[in-house]
Enzyme design. Structure first.
Site, PDB file in Angstrom:
ATOM      1  CD  GLU A   1      -2.715   1.346   2.470  1.00 28.90           C
ATOM      2  OE1 GLU A   1      -3.547   2.269   2.530  1.00 28.90           O
ATOM      3  OE2 GLU A   1      -2.561   0.512   3.391  1.00 28.90           O
TER       4      GLU A   1
ATOM      5  CE  LYS B   1      -6.587   0.045   1.827  1.00 31.40           C
ATOM      6  NZ  LYS B   1      -7.094  -0.396   3.148  1.00 31.40           N
TER       7      LYS B   1
END
EC number: 4.1.2.13
Length: 298
Positions: A175, A212
């Site tokens: 992420e 993400k």
């Protein structure tokens, strides 16, 4: 790796619920839930209250496998129980794939970005994650400016740690969040995509990651990443957008599904009755599921 969970995460409809607020963000999450800081007097009481909140969400009939593919947990939530079972086990029995947040927060900004703080206990945490039935992990960095050195440092670190996670038998969610307030957000996304692609192309056939990402400025900009054979799934963070804003942007991106935190829980309050709570959660889950599955293309 659990192959059934891998296939579900790769192919099924739904989204990932982010329930992984950690020590620093827990007071804010509780306050949004209607629990002020004067209602607890120690860190232990604070974590007890946030576990009650998360347990209420997870045990709700609105939190179901028909619309929710997975859930990201805070380390303490992974180590605690719901109805006599470890949280990951409870989720798996509901058909929801469990992940655990492994990062220890962000380092100070350098070159327009924040890499992750050192994780000296990572191997121990990964061992517990495997024991607790986790499918994967999540770790967050932060990008604020279109600085190639800063973005490269973020992505290099994410994949370096990600390979350790893969070796433990888990699937990492990588992420590198891009601030929605960045003036040069679109330029950041262009540099970021190139850096991620470079690392994806170096992975072996049996090495898989999830990504993400902040919803891109240009619709479908991350389609190459979504289609990459080493990527199980690309999920989107809400990043400070309201649920409506995040859902509207998400709908424009084919193959991108949600992994929302604040946008999922924003209407949930401690003083709601069980019926009111379940109805409010159901509305949020249905909205986010719809945005993750039903797309509108320009």
């Amino acid at each position: 790796m659990n192959q059934e969970q891998f296939n579900r995460m790769k192919n099924d409809d739904g989204f990932i619920a982010a329930l992984d607020q950690s020590g620093g963000s827990t007071p804010k999450a509780l306050k949004a839930y209607g629990v002020d800081e004067d209602q607890y007097s120690s860190e232990e009481e604070m974590f007890d209250l946030v576990h009650e909140m998360r347990s209420r969400i997870i045990t709700s009939p609105s939190f179901n496998k028909e619309r929710i593919l997975g859930a990201i947990l805070f380390e303490q939530t992974m180590d605690r129980e719901i109805e006599g079972k470890y949280t990951g086990e409870y989720l798996a029995e509901k058909g929801i794939v469990p992940f655990v947040k492994v990062d220890k927060g962000l380092a100070d900004e350098e070159n327009g970005a924040q890499v992750m703080k050192p994780m000296p206990d990572l191997d121990d945490l990964l061992g517990r994650a495997v024991e607790r039935g986790m499918f994967g992990t999540k770790m967050r960095s932060n990008i604020l400016e279109a600085n190639e050195s800063g973005i490269k440092a973020v992505v290099d670190q994410q994949f370096e740690v990600g390979k350790r996670i893969i070796q433990s038998g888990l699937v990492p969610i990588i992420e590198p969040e891009v601030s929605i307030h960045a003036d040069d957000k679109e330029e950041i996304e262009s540099i970021l995509k190139d850096e991620i692609m470079n690392h994806l192309n170096e992975l072996n056939e049996d090495e898989h990651v999830m990504l993400k990402l902040t919803i891109p400025t240009k619709a479908n900009f991350y389609k190459e990443l979504i289609d990459h054979p080493q990527v199980v799934r690309v999920v989107a963070l809400s990043g400070g957008y309201t649920r409506r804003q995040a859902n509207d942007k998400l709908k424009e991106n084919e193959g991108l599904i949600a992994s929302f935190s604040r946008a999922l829980a924003s209407d949930l309050k401690a003083d709601l009755s069980d019926d009111e709570f379940n109805t409010s959660l159901n509305d949020a889950v249905e909205d986010i599921f719809d945005a993750s599955v039903h797309k509108t293309f320009k």
